[in-house]
Design a protein around this motif. Structure first.
Motif, PDB file in Angstrom:
ATOM      1  N   GLY A 213     -19.850   1.604   0.268  1.00  0.00           N
ATOM      2  CA  GLY A 213     -19.303   2.458   1.328  1.00  0.00           C
ATOM      3  C   GLY A 213     -18.322   3.526   0.877  1.00  0.00           C
ATOM      4  N   ASP A 214     -17.921   3.534  -0.399  1.00  0.00           N
ATOM      5  CA  ASP A 214     -16.944   4.540  -0.834  1.00  0.00           C
ATOM      6  C   ASP A 214     -17.264   5.002  -2.255  1.00  0.00           C
ATOM      7  OD1 ASP A 214     -14.731   6.206  -0.882  1.00  0.00           O
ATOM      8  OD2 ASP A 214     -13.309   4.603  -1.345  1.00  0.00           O
ATOM      9  N   LEU A 215     -18.496   5.409  -2.448  1.00  0.00           N
ATOM     10  CA  LEU A 215     -18.904   5.825  -3.798  1.00  0.00           C
ATOM     11  C   LEU A 215     -19.030   7.336  -3.929  1.00  0.00           C
ATOM     12  CD1 LEU A 215     -21.611   3.073  -4.547  1.00  0.00           C
ATOM     13  CD2 LEU A 215     -19.257   3.191  -5.398  1.00  0.00           C
ATOM     14  N   ARG A 216     -18.954   8.041  -2.822  1.00  0.00           N
ATOM     15  CA  ARG A 216     -19.266   9.476  -2.846  1.00  0.00           C
ATOM     16  C   ARG A 216     -18.374  10.289  -3.769  1.00  0.00           C
ATOM     17  NH1 ARG A 216     -23.299  11.128   0.153  1.00  0.00           N
ATOM     18  NH2 ARG A 216     -23.106  13.262  -0.598  1.00  0.00           N
ATOM     19  N   GLY A 217     -17.071   9.979  -3.775  1.00  0.00           N
ATOM     20  CA  GLY A 217     -16.154  10.764  -4.600  1.00  0.00           C
ATOM     21  C   GLY A 217     -16.383  10.554  -6.091  1.00  0.00           C
ATOM     22  N   GLY A 218     -17.023   9.464  -6.461  1.00  0.00           N
ATOM     23  CA  GLY A 218     -17.325   9.190  -7.863  1.00  0.00           C
ATOM     24  C   GLY A 218     -16.221   8.442  -8.594  1.00  0.00           C
ATOM     25  N   GLY A 219     -15.012   8.361  -8.010  1.00  0.00           N
ATOM     26  CA  GLY A 219     -13.880   7.726  -8.705  1.00  0.00           C
ATOM     27  C   GLY A 219     -14.022   6.217  -8.840  1.00  0.00           C
ATOM     28  N   ASN A 220     -14.948   5.631  -8.114  1.00  0.00           N
ATOM     29  CA  ASN A 220     -15.114   4.186  -8.188  1.00  0.00           C
ATOM     30  C   ASN A 220     -16.257   3.762  -9.114  1.00  0.00           C
ATOM     31  OD1 ASN A 220     -12.939   3.750  -6.461  1.00  0.00           O
ATOM     32  ND2 ASN A 220     -14.228   4.086  -4.649  1.00  0.00           N
TER      33      ASN A 220
ATOM     34  N   ARG B  25       0.790   0.816 -17.214  1.00  0.00           N
ATOM     35  CA  ARG B  25       0.263   2.084 -16.736  1.00  0.00           C
ATOM     36  C   ARG B  25      -0.092   1.939 -15.256  1.00  0.00           C
ATOM     37  NH1 ARG B  25      -5.763   4.430 -18.065  1.00  0.00           N
ATOM     38  NH2 ARG B  25      -5.528   5.986 -16.455  1.00  0.00           N
ATOM     39  N   TYR B  26       0.058   3.018 -14.511  1.00  0.00           N
ATOM     40  CA  TYR B  26      -0.400   3.010 -13.114  1.00  0.00           C
ATOM     41  C   TYR B  26      -1.582   3.962 -12.986  1.00  0.00           C
ATOM     42  CZ  TYR B  26       3.383   0.127 -11.488  1.00  0.00           C
ATOM     43  OH  TYR B  26       4.204  -0.950 -11.285  1.00  0.00           O
ATOM     44  N   PHE B  27      -2.716   3.428 -12.534  1.00  0.00           N
ATOM     45  CA  PHE B  27      -3.861   4.287 -12.240  1.00  0.00           C
ATOM     46  C   PHE B  27      -3.542   5.108 -10.998  1.00  0.00           C
ATOM     47  CE2 PHE B  27      -5.895   0.608 -14.336  1.00  0.00           C
ATOM     48  CZ  PHE B  27      -6.485   1.281 -15.393  1.00  0.00           C
ATOM     49  N   LYS B  28      -2.675   4.521 -10.188  1.00  0.00           N
ATOM     50  CA  LYS B  28      -2.407   5.120  -8.902  1.00  0.00           C
ATOM     51  C   LYS B  28      -1.057   4.644  -8.412  1.00  0.00           C
ATOM     52  CE  LYS B  28      -4.809   5.759  -4.716  1.00  0.00           C
ATOM     53  NZ  LYS B  28      -6.051   5.676  -4.024  1.00  0.00           N
ATOM     54  N   THR B  29      -0.228   5.566  -7.908  1.00  0.00           N
ATOM     55  CA  THR B  29       1.042   5.127  -7.322  1.00  0.00           C
ATOM     56  C   THR B  29       0.900   5.138  -5.803  1.00  0.00           C
ATOM     57  OG1 THR B  29       1.802   7.386  -7.571  1.00  0.00           O
ATOM     58  CG2 THR B  29       2.537   5.822  -9.227  1.00  0.00           C
ATOM     59  N   ALA B  30       1.758   4.404  -5.133  1.00  0.00           N
ATOM     60  CA  ALA B  30       1.572   4.145  -3.705  1.00  0.00           C
ATOM     61  C   ALA B  30       1.725   5.407  -2.863  1.00  0.00           C
ATOM     62  CB  ALA B  30       2.597   3.112  -3.257  1.00  0.00           C
ATOM     63  N   GLY B  31       0.930   5.493  -1.799  1.00  0.00           N
ATOM     64  CA  GLY B  31       1.150   6.460  -0.735  1.00  0.00           C
ATOM     65  C   GLY B  31       1.314   5.655   0.537  1.00  0.00           C
ATOM     66  N   PRO B  32       1.580   6.322   1.689  1.00  0.00           N
ATOM     67  CA  PRO B  32       1.801   5.562   2.933  1.00  0.00           C
ATOM     68  C   PRO B  32       0.628   4.630   3.261  1.00  0.00           C
ATOM     69  CG  PRO B  32       2.160   7.930   3.268  1.00  0.00           C
ATOM     70  CD  PRO B  32       1.671   7.766   1.862  1.00  0.00           C
ATOM     71  N   THR B  33      -0.589   5.066   2.904  1.00  0.00           N
ATOM     72  CA  THR B  33      -1.748   4.221   3.209  1.00  0.00           C
ATOM     73  C   THR B  33      -2.528   3.895   1.940  1.00  0.00           C
ATOM     74  OG1 THR B  33      -3.130   6.147   3.597  1.00  0.00           O
ATOM     75  CG2 THR B  33      -1.974   5.257   5.498  1.00  0.00           C
ATOM     76  N   GLU B  34      -1.875   4.006   0.795  1.00  0.00           N
ATOM     77  CA  GLU B  34      -2.570   3.774  -0.480  1.00  0.00           C
ATOM     78  C   GLU B  34      -1.873   2.665  -1.259  1.00  0.00           C
ATOM     79  OE1 GLU B  34      -4.910   6.170  -1.559  1.00  0.00           O
ATOM     80  OE2 GLU B  34      -4.520   7.729  -0.086  1.00  0.00           O
ATOM     81  N   PRO B  35      -2.650   1.919  -2.021  1.00  0.00           N
ATOM     82  CA  PRO B  35      -2.041   0.864  -2.842  1.00  0.00           C
ATOM     83  C   PRO B  35      -1.477   1.426  -4.136  1.00  0.00           C
ATOM     84  CG  PRO B  35      -4.378   0.931  -3.246  1.00  0.00           C
ATOM     85  CD  PRO B  35      -4.105   1.994  -2.195  1.00  0.00           C
ATOM     86  N   GLU B  36      -0.671   0.613  -4.801  1.00  0.00           N
ATOM     87  CA  GLU B  36      -0.389   0.861  -6.213  1.00  0.00           C
ATOM     88  C   GLU B  36      -1.491   0.132  -6.987  1.00  0.00           C
ATOM     89  OE1 GLU B  36       4.204   0.705  -7.028  1.00  0.00           O
ATOM     90  OE2 GLU B  36       3.712  -0.835  -5.562  1.00  0.00           O
ATOM     91  N   VAL B  37      -2.006   0.793  -8.027  1.00  0.00           N
ATOM     92  CA  VAL B  37      -3.006   0.131  -8.871  1.00  0.00           C
ATOM     93  C   VAL B  37      -2.473   0.180 -10.304  1.00  0.00           C
ATOM     94  CG1 VAL B  37      -5.406   0.056  -9.623  1.00  0.00           C
ATOM     95  CG2 VAL B  37      -4.867   0.836  -7.303  1.00  0.00           C
TER      96      VAL B  37
END
Ligand SMILES: Nc1ncnc2c1ncn2[C@@H]1O[C@H](COP(=O)(O)OP(=O)(O)O)[C@@H](O)[C@H]1O
Ligand SMILES: [Mg+2]
Length: 231
Positions: free
Chosen positions: A133-140, A24-36
């Motif tokens: 430093g990156d908790l605001r969106g809640g996704g983490n 499963r992919y939690f996230k697929t790559a973007g130009p500045t994003e990882p694959e997870v």
């Protein structure tokens, strides 16, 4: 991962093999994003965070810095329940991380006690000298069925400086404040009965420094995306 040898193959698998084993992919790559990816092998599940198949200058130059930031924070927080263990640096652009059997906070209906446990976890992370430093969106923020909270994604972290480094420690304090605001926001949004007057005031206040930090962050992200899309 239990030390029974069955999953030792995860310690030597190549990038391509890891991707081929992803269920499963939690996230697929973007130009500045990882694959997870969630990788499963011999019944063992691990998370593969990877910039390695990206093209261009971001993957070449920036990704190693981000992976180093993530890996070094996970090492600093090793053995803290609620923070995944760093299993392996695959190379400069990818890491294997312990899988947290949990879902993003907003998708669950955590019991009240989970909020207190999450606040204690974030306080312990701060006590160990890391601001997320990156908790605001809640996704983490993740949580499992038993109400155990998890914090993931330490790419944006700031480490506390030496005692004499007043400027750096001021910056660290701003990031600690931003993490605490994110907890306040989570309570106001998902558990308003737990939100205190101080939580609401904190969100309404959102001082000029926090606004400035957000504007800088958003501008950097936008510019990075624009430049990355030119490759
Ligand atoms: N160790 C983990 N265990 C379980 N899920 C995870 C783990 N790490 C990441 N995830 C899931 O994958 C998503 C993206 O990973 P994340 O590290 O936050 O990437 P990004 O830096 O691109 O935001 C997270 O929001 C979470 O849902
Ligand atoms: Mg994230």
């Amino acid at each position: 991962m239990p030390d029974d040898g069955t999953a030792s193959v995860l310690m030597t698998m190549t990038r391509d093999q890891l991707h081929a084993t992803a269920i499963r992919y939690f996230k697929t790559a973007g130009p500045t994003e990882p694959e997870v990816a969630l990788v499963e092998r011999d019944g063992h599940r691990v998370v593969f965070k990877d910039y390695g198949r990206g093209q261009g200058w971001f993957a070449r130059l920036v990704a190693p810095v981000l992976i180093w930031r993530e890996a070094s924070a996970l090492e600093a927080l090793a053995s803290l329940p609620g923070v995944p263990r760093l299993i392996r640096r695959v190379d400069a652009r990818g890491v294997l991380i312990e899988y947290c059997p949990a879902v993003p906070w907003g998708q669950a209906r955590p019991a009240d006690a989970a909020y207190a446990r999450l606040s204690a976890l974030v306080a312990e992370i701060h006590a160990r000298g890391i601001a997320h430093g990156d908790l605001r969106g809640g996704g983490n923020f993740l949580v499992d069925d038993s109400g155990q909270p998890y914090v993931v994604d330490f790419v944006a972290r700031v480490r506390r400086g030496r005692t004499w480094n007043i400027g750096w420690n001021w910056l660290f304090a701003q990031f600690v404040g931003a993490d605490d605001s994110a907890l306040a926001k989570l309570r106001v949004k998902h558990a308003p009965h737990l939100a205190t007057a101080a939580d609401r005031a904190r969100l309404a206040r959102r001082g000029p420094l926090e606004r400035l930090a957000r504007t800088i962050g958003e501008t950097v992200r936008r510019l990075t995306r624009q430049f990355a899309s030119r490759d």
